[in-house]
Write a protein that holds these residues in place. Structure first.
Motif, PDB file in Angstrom:
ATOM      1  N   ALA A  18       0.843  -1.197   0.000  1.00  0.00           N
ATOM      2  CA  ALA A  18       0.000   0.000   0.000  1.00  0.00           C
ATOM      3  C   ALA A  18       0.873   1.240   0.000  1.00  0.00           C
ATOM      4  O   ALA A  18       0.611   2.197  -0.736  1.00  0.00           O
ATOM      5  CB  ALA A  18      -0.919  -0.010   1.217  1.00  0.00           C
ATOM      6  N   PHE A  24       3.860   1.512  -1.185  1.00  0.00           N
ATOM      7  CA  PHE A  24       4.443   1.644  -2.524  1.00  0.00           C
ATOM      8  C   PHE A  24       3.418   2.214  -3.501  1.00  0.00           C
ATOM      9  O   PHE A  24       3.687   3.180  -4.210  1.00  0.00           O
ATOM     10  CB  PHE A  24       4.941   0.277  -2.994  1.00  0.00           C
ATOM     11  CG  PHE A  24       5.338   0.255  -4.441  1.00  0.00           C
ATOM     12  CD1 PHE A  24       6.585   0.720  -4.834  1.00  0.00           C
ATOM     13  CD2 PHE A  24       4.463  -0.206  -5.406  1.00  0.00           C
ATOM     14  CE1 PHE A  24       6.943   0.723  -6.164  1.00  0.00           C
ATOM     15  CE2 PHE A  24       4.815  -0.209  -6.740  1.00  0.00           C
ATOM     16  CZ  PHE A  24       6.064   0.262  -7.119  1.00  0.00           C
ATOM     17  N   LEU A  25       2.214   1.607  -3.496  1.00  0.00           N
ATOM     18  CA  LEU A  25       1.203   2.006  -4.481  1.00  0.00           C
ATOM     19  C   LEU A  25       0.816   3.471  -4.327  1.00  0.00           C
ATOM     20  O   LEU A  25       0.637   4.181  -5.303  1.00  0.00           O
ATOM     21  CB  LEU A  25      -0.050   1.154  -4.292  1.00  0.00           C
ATOM     22  CG  LEU A  25      -0.226  -0.053  -5.181  1.00  0.00           C
ATOM     23  CD1 LEU A  25      -1.401  -0.869  -4.717  1.00  0.00           C
ATOM     24  CD2 LEU A  25      -0.459   0.373  -6.610  1.00  0.00           C
ATOM     25  N   LEU A  26       0.668   3.912  -3.085  1.00  0.00           N
ATOM     26  CA  LEU A  26       0.112   5.246  -2.879  1.00  0.00           C
ATOM     27  C   LEU A  26       1.177   6.325  -2.860  1.00  0.00           C
ATOM     28  O   LEU A  26       0.922   7.453  -3.243  1.00  0.00           O
ATOM     29  CB  LEU A  26      -0.673   5.289  -1.565  1.00  0.00           C
ATOM     30  CG  LEU A  26      -1.897   4.389  -1.531  1.00  0.00           C
ATOM     31  CD1 LEU A  26      -2.597   4.496  -0.209  1.00  0.00           C
ATOM     32  CD2 LEU A  26      -2.849   4.767  -2.653  1.00  0.00           C
ATOM     33  N   ARG A  43       4.735   5.996  -3.928  1.00  0.00           N
ATOM     34  CA  ARG A  43       5.856   5.972  -4.852  1.00  0.00           C
ATOM     35  C   ARG A  43       5.640   6.986  -5.961  1.00  0.00           C
ATOM     36  O   ARG A  43       4.586   7.050  -6.587  1.00  0.00           O
ATOM     37  CB  ARG A  43       5.987   4.566  -5.453  1.00  0.00           C
ATOM     38  CG  ARG A  43       7.241   4.385  -6.287  1.00  0.00           C
ATOM     39  CD  ARG A  43       8.460   4.285  -5.405  1.00  0.00           C
ATOM     40  NE  ARG A  43       9.641   3.922  -6.188  1.00  0.00           N
ATOM     41  CZ  ARG A  43      10.560   4.800  -6.582  1.00  0.00           C
ATOM     42  NH1 ARG A  43      10.437   6.078  -6.267  1.00  0.00           N
ATOM     43  NH2 ARG A  43      11.613   4.396  -7.257  1.00  0.00           N
TER      44      ARG A  43
END
Lengths: 274, 491
Positions: free
Chosen positions: A80, A82-84, A86
């Motif tokens: 999460a 990373f997804l939000l 990065r």
């Protein structure tokens, strides 16, 4: 709104108090929670699993299915972040420092390349001269922290400890490196690919052990079925299985700790931060 | 020994981690792994359902330990049906949404698929488990993944919607956990069947009542029952299409399943309807939910928001039906889990197609859609008619059972709410049809009078077609579903 909130809090508190009226006394040895299943666990665990630490046996064997998903939750948390957070866009401003003189160069165009030898180092905007004492102490300390982390993971089935705790200790040793040096030093040593592969691999070790048991003809996570694969005392196989999943948990937790740290401090850019 | 119940949950779990690793080799690989994992899971779910229908409830002991000591998966007719629904929708959606994901979140598509699989694992696990605490752990996974995936949607508004959802969702999950804590103190067990047996002996206990209220409240928050629904409309409207399509039909329905499971299996219907006097109040609450959902939907100016409020309204149907206290109402509620899953999925598939072609779903942007996207709109009309409750679509039959249940229980207000909300839904959908059919496309119409068909890609249309067939099939075979699955379960 505040008044409504107050009323709701009072109602919930009242409900909880009302519920406690029928609860067994604190520490009552005759309460259902300490008789129904606890007796079975206390009487049978050492004989069935050969693990002296009852908590670990319940956590990693009797309720190992839960713990597998807890590890997956940890993995989710890392993913999460990373997804939000990065951010793949290159940063505009870059700073370099001429090491011998301390002169700073500020590049406003991201395309500009600095063709120079080792005397320039890429640095953070809010650069603080690093302290030699802190650096040296941390450099000496980090290997010991990591060995201690491995000890905690490996002794999960004998003493308090296990994968979650060991993984957190190991991860914090890496975070200490980022704090005492800088984020770039850490990112150079543990790359994003390394971390994400290890986060997935850790949980995969856990699930894989379970699937291996299934392929050997048992139920999922039934470590007893792994006995033919390992040259060990068949009675001790459940303890070994638990050690295996603890190692998986440790790897996943370590990687996720670092992923969360890097993404939060650098706002997803993985270049500079605390 | 039959490992299918475990495979059903584990295939997407393994798929998620392999997809994560494969993304470093080739980005496209993670999509194919996800697809394969969901196909395996779907196959396992169907095989479990046929086994359960022929040979009764399946139990699967995790790690080989007998139930109260270890965790068991316990699959009876009810959850077998819900499992097939979940895995099928998740699989079809993967096929349908690949282009939407490319369009909306192309730079992190592999991570999206990993998260998506974990979300489905959570839903499947919640449905398959026979353990109260395991249910909580899996609710945690579904929630965590859905917060993340919702936040990936609309750049400006989705993160805030997800944050609101986190605040409320965490409270809901904590309530459930607290309830399980009370249950554990009073019974000493976490296995649903075991807890149910022990609870029979201590029905008067105030701790059990507290546990019941806390668990049910937690589940209500998670399923967005009015007035605990405030997080839902924004969260579902701003989520990325690929995820909105699966979270909207499944998340709330799975929570309804959890409520039915707690009522029927754990606490027991006798305890709820004979010892406690809450049923009337809850049916009134459901009536308010239905009316509030329907009338708020009437004021929306965006298609996605409108559908989100219709979900709030549908939740009212299922909660009300389950709390009517008779077998007809419960049958209607359970049948509606299946039907509403299909209808909502079809609606969101159509909306996703529109977004793929037009990027917008405000009513003012929908003009001329029948001419431009005839197949998508055909699916949309069918799903809309099903929501309104027009036979032979499946929506009619669950409403029929709910109305019959309401009359048998003497809950005329609930029957009235059902009929009023159906009328409101008719107004809503015909308003949309009118805009799409009669208003000329303002953008293209001025210079180019010839109508050009700009239909969505075949994969999306095929999925929508499949679901449309399923909606009609579920309607035609409603009697068979009730006779082979729901009635045997309730006995």
């Amino acid at each position: 709104m505040k008044f409504f909130g107050f009323v709701i809090v009072c109602l919930t508190g009242g409900l909880l108090l009302y519920g406690t009226m029928d609860l067994p006394d604190w520490g009552d040895p005759g309460s259902p929670a300490s008789t129904h299943l606890s007796d079975y666990y206390i009487e049978h665990i050492v004989e069935e699993t050969q693990v002296p630490n009852l908590v670990t046996a319940v956590l990693a064997d009797y309720r190992g299915y839960d713990t597998m998903f807890e590890t997956a939750v940890v993995f989710c948390a890392g993913l999460a972040c990373f997804l939000l957070l990065r951010d793949f866009r290159p940063k505009k401003d870059r700073y370099f420092r001429h090491v011998p003189t301390g002169v700073m160069l500020h590049f406003k165009n991201p395309q500009t390349r600095l063709i120079a030898g080792n005397e320039f180092e890429h640095m953070d905007k809010d650069w603080v001269p690093s302290d030699m004492i802190i650096k040296t102490v941390c450099r000496i300390l980090i290997p010991f922290i990591q060995i201690y982390a491995l000890y905690v993971v490996a002794h999960g089935d004998f003493s308090p400890g296990g994968g979650f705790q060991g993984g957190v200790i190991f991860g914090s040793s890496l975070i200490l490196m980022a704090i005492s040096y800088n984020l770039k030093t850490l990112v150079k040593r543990v790359t994003e690919k390394f971390l994400s592969v290890f986060a997935a691999l850790g949980v995969l070790i856990y699930v894989g052990l379970g699937v291996a048991a299934m392929l050997m003809g048992g139920h999922f996570l039934d470590y007893g079925m792994l006995a033919p694969l390992l040259p060990s005392d068949p009675g001790h196989i459940r303890a070994l299985g638990m050690l295996g999943v603890e190692i998986g948990v440790g790897i996943a937790v370590m990687a996720v700790m670092v992923i969360i740290y890097i993404n939060i401090v650098s706002e997803g850019r993985h270049d500079e931060g605390l | 020994m039959n490992n299918m119940p475990a495979i059903l949950v584990l295939a997407p779990l393994l798929g998620a981690f392999f997809a994560c690793l494969a993304a470093w080799i080739q980005k496209q690989l993670s999509y194919y792994i996800a697809l394969a994992a969901m196909a395996v899971s779907c196959f396992a779910a169907v095989s479990v359902l046929t086994d359960v229908i022929t040979s009764g409830t399946m139990q699967y002991r995790m790690a080989g330990w007998a139930p109260p000591m270890g965790i068991e998966l316990r699959i009876d007719l009810l959850n077998a049906m819900v499992l097939v629904l979940i895995s099928a929708i998740a699989f079809v959606n993967l096929v349908a949404s690949v282009k939407n994901v490319e369009q909306e979140i192309s730079d992190r598509a592999p991570s999206f698929y990993v998260m998506y699989l974990l979300f489905v694992v959570g839903l499947l696990g919640v449905t398959a488990t026979g353990d109260l605490f395991n249910l909580y752990v899996l609710i945690e996974i579904t929630s965590l993944t859905s917060y993340t995936l919702i936040a990936l949607g609309d750049k400006d508004r989705a993160p805030l919607a997800a944050l609101n959802y986190i605040f409320i969702g965490v409270i809901g999950a904590s309530f459930y956990l607290l309830g399980v804590g009370y249950l554990y103190i009073t019974t000493g067990s976490l296995n649903m069947a075991d807890v149910a047996v022990i609870l029979k002996g201590i029905q008067g206990s105030s701790a059990v009542l507290t546990a019941f209220i806390l668990c049910i409240l937690g589940v209500w928050i998670k399923m967005a029952l009015f007035p605990l629904h405030v997080w839902l409309p924004n969260a579902y409207a701003f989520a990325p299409v690929g995820f909105a399509r699966v979270v909207a039909p499944l998340m709330t329905k799975v929570m309804v399943y959890v409520m039915v499971r707690l009522m029927v299996t754990v606490f027991g219907l006798e305890y709820i309807f004979e010892t406690l006097n809450l049923a009337d109040a809850v049916v009134w609450l459901a009536v308010t939910a239905i009316l509030a959902g329907a009338f708020t939907a009437l004021f929306q100016k965006d298609l996605k928001k409108m559908l989100a409020y219709i979900i709030v309204c549908e939740i009212g149907y299922m909660v009300g039906g389950a709390w009517l206290g008779n077998s007809l109402g419960m049958t209607g509620a359970i049948l509606h889990i299946l039907n509403d899953g299909l209808m909502t999925f079809a609606l969101f598939l159509a909306v996703g197609n529109i977004i793929y072609m037009r990027r917008q779903t405000a009513f003012s942007d929908l003009s001329g859609l029948f001419a431009a996207m005839p197949w998508t709109m055909a699916g949309f009309v069918l799903a809309g008619l099903s929501i309104i409750g027009v036979p032979p679509t499946c929506g009619f039959f669950s409403k029929w059972y709910l109305v019959l249940g309401a009359f048998e229980a003497g809950a005329y207000h609930f029957a009235a709410a059902l009929i009023i909300s159906s009328l409101v839904c008719a107004v809503l959908f015909f308003k949309v049809f009118e805009i799409c059919f009669f208003e000329a496309d303002s953008g293209a119409g001025d210079h180019n009078p010839a109508k050009v068909i700009t239909e969505a890609p075949v994969s999306m249309l095929a999925s929508l077609g499949l679901v449309s067939v399923a909606i009609i099939a579920a309607g035609i075979y409603a009697g068979t579903i009730v006779d082979t699955i729901i009635l045997p379960f309730l006995q």
